[in-house]
Design a protein around this motif. Structure first.
Motif, PDB file in Angstrom:
ATOM      1  N   GLU A   1      57.020  -3.356 -26.414  1.00 48.30           N
ATOM      2  CA  GLU A   1      58.475  -3.489 -26.314  1.00 48.30           C
ATOM      3  C   GLU A   1      58.915  -4.944 -26.403  1.00 48.30           C
ATOM      4  OE1 GLU A   1      59.827   0.343 -23.586  1.00 48.30           O
ATOM      5  OE2 GLU A   1      59.456  -1.588 -22.618  1.00 48.30           O
TER       6      GLU A   1
ATOM      7  N   ALA B   1      56.207   7.754 -22.262  1.00 45.76           N
ATOM      8  CA  ALA B   1      56.148   6.881 -23.433  1.00 45.76           C
ATOM      9  C   ALA B   1      54.747   6.871 -24.043  1.00 45.76           C
ATOM     10  CB  ALA B   1      56.570   5.462 -23.046  1.00 45.76           C
ATOM     11  N   LEU B   2      53.767   7.362 -23.304  1.00 44.12           N
ATOM     12  CA  LEU B   2      52.399   7.434 -23.826  1.00 44.12           C
ATOM     13  C   LEU B   2      52.089   8.838 -24.336  1.00 44.12           C
ATOM     14  CD1 LEU B   2      50.697   5.301 -21.064  1.00 44.12           C
ATOM     15  CD2 LEU B   2      51.001   4.651 -23.455  1.00 44.12           C
TER      16      LEU B   2
ATOM     17  N   GLN C   1      50.455  -1.361 -22.352  1.00 41.48           N
ATOM     18  CA  GLN C   1      50.597  -1.306 -23.819  1.00 41.48           C
ATOM     19  C   GLN C   1      52.057  -1.261 -24.206  1.00 41.48           C
ATOM     20  OE1 GLN C   1      49.001   2.050 -25.890  1.00 41.48           O
ATOM     21  NE2 GLN C   1      46.937   1.783 -25.113  1.00 41.48           N
ATOM     22  N   MET C   2      52.766  -0.382 -23.528  1.00 39.76           N
ATOM     23  CA  MET C   2      54.162  -0.141 -23.866  1.00 39.76           C
ATOM     24  C   MET C   2      55.000  -1.380 -23.581  1.00 39.76           C
ATOM     25  SD  MET C   2      56.126   1.997 -25.257  1.00 39.76           S
ATOM     26  CE  MET C   2      54.730   3.053 -25.571  1.00 39.76           C
ATOM     27  N   HIS C   3      54.751  -2.034 -22.439  1.00 39.06           N
ATOM     28  CA  HIS C   3      55.504  -3.255 -22.136  1.00 39.06           C
ATOM     29  C   HIS C   3      55.273  -4.315 -23.206  1.00 39.06           C
ATOM     30  CE1 HIS C   3      56.786  -1.790 -18.283  1.00 39.06           C
ATOM     31  NE2 HIS C   3      55.543  -1.607 -17.871  1.00 39.06           N
TER      32      HIS C   3
ATOM     33  N   TYR D   1      58.067   5.454 -29.653  1.00 39.88           N
ATOM     34  CA  TYR D   1      58.660   5.152 -28.338  1.00 39.88           C
ATOM     35  C   TYR D   1      58.896   3.655 -28.194  1.00 39.88           C
ATOM     36  CZ  TYR D   1      58.512   9.637 -25.826  1.00 39.88           C
ATOM     37  OH  TYR D   1      58.765  10.896 -25.371  1.00 39.88           O
ATOM     38  N   ALA D   2      57.982   2.851 -28.755  1.00 37.09           N
ATOM     39  CA  ALA D   2      58.090   1.395 -28.626  1.00 37.09           C
ATOM     40  C   ALA D   2      58.975   0.809 -29.713  1.00 37.09           C
ATOM     41  CB  ALA D   2      56.700   0.765 -28.685  1.00 37.09           C
TER      42      ALA D   2
ATOM     43  N   VAL E   1      53.729   7.181 -29.909  1.00 43.11           N
ATOM     44  CA  VAL E   1      53.762   6.055 -28.973  1.00 43.11           C
ATOM     45  C   VAL E   1      54.406   4.841 -29.649  1.00 43.11           C
ATOM     46  CG1 VAL E   1      52.328   4.468 -27.629  1.00 43.11           C
ATOM     47  CG2 VAL E   1      51.777   6.911 -27.673  1.00 43.11           C
TER      48      VAL E   1
ATOM     49  N   TYR F   1      56.743   4.971 -18.154  1.00 41.34           N
ATOM     50  CA  TYR F   1      55.691   4.146 -18.759  1.00 41.34           C
ATOM     51  C   TYR F   1      54.299   4.733 -18.556  1.00 41.34           C
ATOM     52  CZ  TYR F   1      59.051   0.554 -19.886  1.00 41.34           C
ATOM     53  OH  TYR F   1      60.100  -0.118 -20.430  1.00 41.34           O
TER      54      TYR F   1
END
Lengths: 346, 666
Positions: A187, A142-143, A182-184, A302-303, A299, A138
């Motif tokens: 998702e 993923a970034l 951001q990723m959380h 990835y999400a 990115v 993370y």
């Protein structure tokens, strides 16, 4: 005799009255001007020599002056009488300091964070939080941040001491920026997404006047159909005016962050000199306050967000730095020293 | 990176003063950090982002200057005029690790006198912070900064067997580098002669084969090494150079041979050398350039602004891209020096940065959407206001334990250690807030603030069988006694709707004084602790005061909080209040007294009971205490008479005597 002369007499009278410091003084002034032998009386005596039309006008002017002088004399006499009154026995010393209530003060970092949350909240950005213990997935992968590359160098990261970590594909670490959140969010939600994420971040920087190993960021993310760079510019320009004042100018400079493309660094016109150049802005008139850009399509991929349909922008800023700028704090270490003379100022 | 305006001006005659050019470059993303005069040159310091190694040279920045000013780039000459007779090379090249060294070009220059470099070269190198060594070494550095391709010059006559091998270091192999230090190069990519390593590939050359005043014949190395290999070697040996900086970021493969020729031609010009006609090149074939497709409308879709396609195309072409029409858009050939450009958005950024970010409109197109409030913010806001109102000041402290490792843990489990830059365990994450609060209290004490009342809301960390844990905790510290801290806490809990169902019961914790500490319980769940800090812990923090600290699981508080308030109707009929003081055994807690009073009031008249004094000492027998409290009596339907009230009080006193052995105090 002209009216100018009456004005001169009035000024002379007023000076004499102002100088009177007691009831006896007022009495002296009274007899000298409006008494039987007073100066107005002598003026009135001079009226007989004038033609009838002039006599009427001048007579009225002299009388008006006499009425005004009499009122002023009475007023002054009363004022002197009032001042002479003895103080009441239960009088208090109103100049003594008040008894201050014992109140605690908010920490300026959290106040600043609240202000930032509030500004973006008014623009429709929901505040969410993310974990401080993250994984290298993370925080980096993923970034789109290539580990083992100079692009990862600014993120001097604290890794957790984890003997079993070698068995896992990703290492545990303290997040070195708020962007993993951001990723959380991406998702766990479907667009439209509009959030800010404030929180602590960690880097292995040794503490000095402008660095601490633990500091604070606020991250923003907006993902929807048709979000453009023009929207990013608009939202941040509005936010900067809300944060730094209505005349704040915002400047976007091309830059590089692995997780945004195009990327920009954002400067605001110097808070202290309003852009004319001063030591705070090193003479440039601009102060760098945040990094931002359009979310990199990789990115979004990835999400698992369709990068063909959705686009987004992201931004991140240092809360401590903004607090320092806004409050004039010159050493970031003040924030964490718990010095009473610092904490008592806010 | 530093270069000079005069040097840059040779490569692109912008006709602009340094400050103006700096502004244009900055606006296009090549950030100028500062400008200063040094040694007759105007030094420009640039901050080049990690994606733009092509700008780590004068020619690279000149390309950008050319795009923003419209003036052409003047490529320096790299022709070698005076060539030695065409004989086959008298040295050998053997690249044994082609995966880590995709290309190696070697070129020999003979018959030189290695005097001082020409003035202009020395002046420029010194202006950007390099030390002038001799003409040959200076030329390799000059070309490195001119075009970005790192070069190395070996003294050809000191290469054993006149051989160059590119291979991994063998076990036990060591190399004394130019900096004079010896490095263990086992496993690292090295350049070796027939016998031993002579350079750490991409990082630094060796002392034994370096160019000296006596050198006449040199071998110029211009190569491409694997970025990751150079990076790892550089980090492992803690040895960085201008070369390793560039190798890690990636080079322009089309510059390798040019740089070699350029250096050779300068040596010929300034050192009197002659260039050998034949050079060796391990991989002369160029890789095919990258093609990137960009669909029509992509630029406007990303930027929110239409840019005339002819203008976009011209910007890309000025930057060295070759643009061809393709179905539905363009097919763009990426120049060899722009490895960072790999997809359409990269091209959009190229257009946008040259077009000018300031020419893209500020258009906040924010749809109406209700941003829900975060419960944490609501609860934390309420608690902060309550505690500040109660006189407690907020602090913020670092999340590490510092020297007070593993004291007074709040979160169960093992402490979490963190590894610093060195890879060693440098810090430990705090497992509770007590040590931080004690440090803050010490700070207050040291500066004359004796009665510090402080709080912090922050995370604590631990590791248990499930893995790494983090938990938000509220910590309070007060120096005005247990009841003061408890009262502030009760007030805060009441503000978040948890006042009624929260209770305190005696409990022991290692960091608190036995018999003077409690657990905070809400609906049978222990949320935290409250108590006087143990003397040894205070002493460990150089604290004279004996503060009271409380810690609460703030995440649980947020889950349980009830912030909605509802009006509760209150009686209009008057109440009667009576004070009662009763002498009891010391061991009987207030909670039992209160419960006894409530049970004794069977008539439904008891509305409230409020403690107001605890007394021990003169007039109260040893082992006993006096508790004083006020009872409020009220009838819901009528005005209570004094007779009724006295009867109720008598009942209460009777119960206290019968059940708790209490004696009414005169």
């Amino acid at each position: 005799m002209s009216d100018g002369e009456l004005d001169g007499l009035r000024a002379e009278f007023e000076a004499a009255l102002a100088a009177a410091g007691s009831a006896a003084d007022v009495e002296k002034v009274s007899s000298a001007w409006v008494g039987r032998e007073g100066r107005l009386r002598r003026l009135t005596e001079g009226l007989g020599a004038l033609p009838p039309d002039q006599k009427k006008v001048r007579g009225k002017a002299i009388n008006d002056l006499k009425v005004a002088m009499t009122a002023a004399l009475e007023g002054k006499a009363q004022a002197l009488a009032a001042g002479a009154k003895p103080a009441p026995v239960d009088a208090i010393d109103v100049t003594l300091p008040g008894v201050r209530p014992r109140v605690g003060r908010r920490h300026p970092i959290y106040s600043t964070m609240e202000e930032l949350r509030d500004v973006f909240g008014r623009l429709g950005f929901e505040c969410v939080y993310g974990p401080e213990i993250e994984t290298s997935y993370y925080n980096f992968e993923a970034l789109n941040i290539p580990l083992d590359h100079p692009a990862a160098e600014p993120f001097d990261t604290w890794y957790l001491d984890d003997a079993e970590g070698a068995k896992r594909p990703y290492r545990a670490l303290l997040r070195s920026h708020t962007s993993p959140a951001q990723m959380h969010v991406m998702e766990s939600r479907k667009p439209p997404i509009r959030v800010v994420v404030p929180g602590k971040v960690f880097r292995t920087d040794p503490a000095d006047a402008s660095h601490l190993p633990v500091f604070h960021q606020i991250e923003g993310l907006y993902v929807d159909e048709g979000v453009t760079f023009a929207d990013l510019k608009g939202v941040l320009s509005v936010a900067n005016r809300a944060l730094f004042g209505p005349r704040t100018e915002t400047r976007f400079r091309p830059s590089y962050f692995p997780f945004t493309e195009p990327s920009a660094e954002v400067d605001v016109s110097c808070l202290l000199c309003s852009g004319t150049g001063c030591p705070a802005c090193k003479g440039s008139g601009w102060i760098e306050i945040l990094g931002c850009g359009m979310v990199h399509p990789r990115v979004l991929e990835y999400a698992k967000i369709d990068a063909g349909k959705y686009s987004g922008f992201a931004f991140g800023m240092g809360v401590d730095r903004i607090a320092m700028l806004k409050l004039g704090v010159t050493d970031i270490r003040h924030f964490v020293r718990s010095h009473p003379l610092f904490l008592g100022q806010w | 990176m530093k270069l000079t305006w005069e040097w840059l001006n040779d490569a692109c005659r912008s006709g602009l003063p340094a400050a103006k050019l700096a502004e244009l470059l900055t606006r296009a993303g090549v950030k100028v950090e500062g400008i200063e005069e040094r040694g007759g040159e105007t030094v420009i310091e640039l901050e080049i982002t990690a994606n733009r190694p092509d700008c780590l040279s004068v020619l690279g920045v000149a390309r950008e200057a050319s795009v923003v000013t419209g003036k052409p780039v003047n490529e320096p000459a790299a022709a070698c005029a005076s060539v030695l007779a065409a004989v086959s090379p008298d040295w050998t090249l053997d690249v044994q690790a082609p995966d880590l060294c995709p290309r190696y070009v070697g070129r020999v220059v003979k018959g030189m006198r290695a005097g001082a470099a020409p003035d202009f070269m020395r002046r420029r190198l010194e202006a950007i912070g390099l030390r002038s060594v001799n003409a040959i070494v200076d030329i390799t550095n000059f070309v490195l900064f001119e075009c970005g391709q790192p070069l190395h010059a070996f003294d050809l006559d000191r290469l054993a067997g006149r051989a160059i091998q590119v291979r991994r270091g063998k076990p036990g192999e060591k190399l004394r580098a130019i900096d004079g230090r010896e490095y263990d190069v086992a496993g690292a990519l090295v350049i070796a002669d027939a016998e031993k390593p002579v350079a750490i590939a991409g990082v630094m050359g060796g002392k034994d084969t370096e160019v000296t005043a006596a050198t006449t014949n040199v071998l110029i190395e211009a190569a491409v090494f694997d970025p990751l290999t150079v990076r790892r070697t550089s980090m492992k040996l803690a040895l960085a150079s201008d070369s390793s900086y560039r190798f890690q970021r990636g080079l322009d493969p089309a510059r390798v041979d040019w740089a070699s020729r350029r250096a050779a031609s300068l040596m010929q010009e300034h050192c009197g050398g002659r260039v050998a006609a034949e050079h060796l090149d391990s991989a002369p074939a160029a890789a095919a350039p990258r093609q990137v497709a960009i669909a029509e409308g992509s630029i406007a879709r990303v930027l929110g602004r239409e840019i005339d396609p002819a203008q976009s195309r011209r910007i890309l072409e000025l930057l060295g891209f070759v643009v061809q029409q393709a179905p539905g858009g363009w097919s763009v050939t990426v120049p060899t020096w722009r490895a960072d450009v790999s997809r359409d958005v990269d091209l959009v950024e190229e257009v946008a940065r040259v077009y000018g970010y300031d020419r893209i409109p500020d258009r906040p197109r924010v749809n109406i959407a209700l941003a829900p409030r975060n419960p944490f913010d609501d609860v934390a806001g309420e608690v902060r206001r309550a505690l500040c109102g109660a006189g407690f000041g907020e602090i913020l402290t670092l999340s590490f334990t510092g020297k007070h490792a593993a004291e007074a843990p709040f979160l169960p489990g093992e402490p979490v250690g963190v590894l610093g830059k060195t890879g060693r365990r440098e810090e430990q994450m705090r497992q509770g807030l007590t040590p931080s609060l004690l440090e803050a209290a010490r700070m207050h004490e040291a500066y004359g603030e004796r009665d510090a009342d402080l709080f912090e809301i922050a995370k604590v960390y631990a590791r248990d069988t499930r893995g790494f844990q983090e938990r938000m905790v509220l910590g309070l510290l007060g120096t005005r006694g247990f009841p003061a801290v408890k009262g502030a806490l009760e007030h805060a809990l009441e503000r978040v709707g948890l006042g009624a169902a929260t209770s305190f019961r005696p409990a022991e914790r290692a960091h608190l004084v036995p018999g003077r500490s409690a657990e905070i319980v809400h609906e049978n769940a222990v949320l935290g602790t409250l108590g006087e800090v143990a003397a040894d812990l205070c002493a460990g923090h150089d604290l004279r005061a004996r503060p009271v600290v409380a810690e609460l699981d703030f995440d649980a508080l947020v889950d349980r909080a009830r912030l909605v308030r509802r009006f509760v109707d209150f009686p209009a009929l008057p109440a009667i209040q009576r004070d009662i003081a009763v002498i009891l055994d010391r061991s009987i807690p207030w909670s039992r007294v209160a419960a006894c009073v409530r049970e004794a009031s069977t008539g439904g008249l008891l509305e409230g009971i409020r403690f107001f004094d605890l007394y021990e000492g003169k007039g109260v027998p040893a082992g006993k205490k006096s508790l004083a409290f006020t009872v409020t009596l009220r009838a819901p339907d009528r005005t209570l008479t004094t007779v009724e009230a006295e009867r109720e009080v008598a009942g209460i006193v009777g119960a206290l005597t019968a059940q708790l052995g209490g004696v009414l105090r005169g």
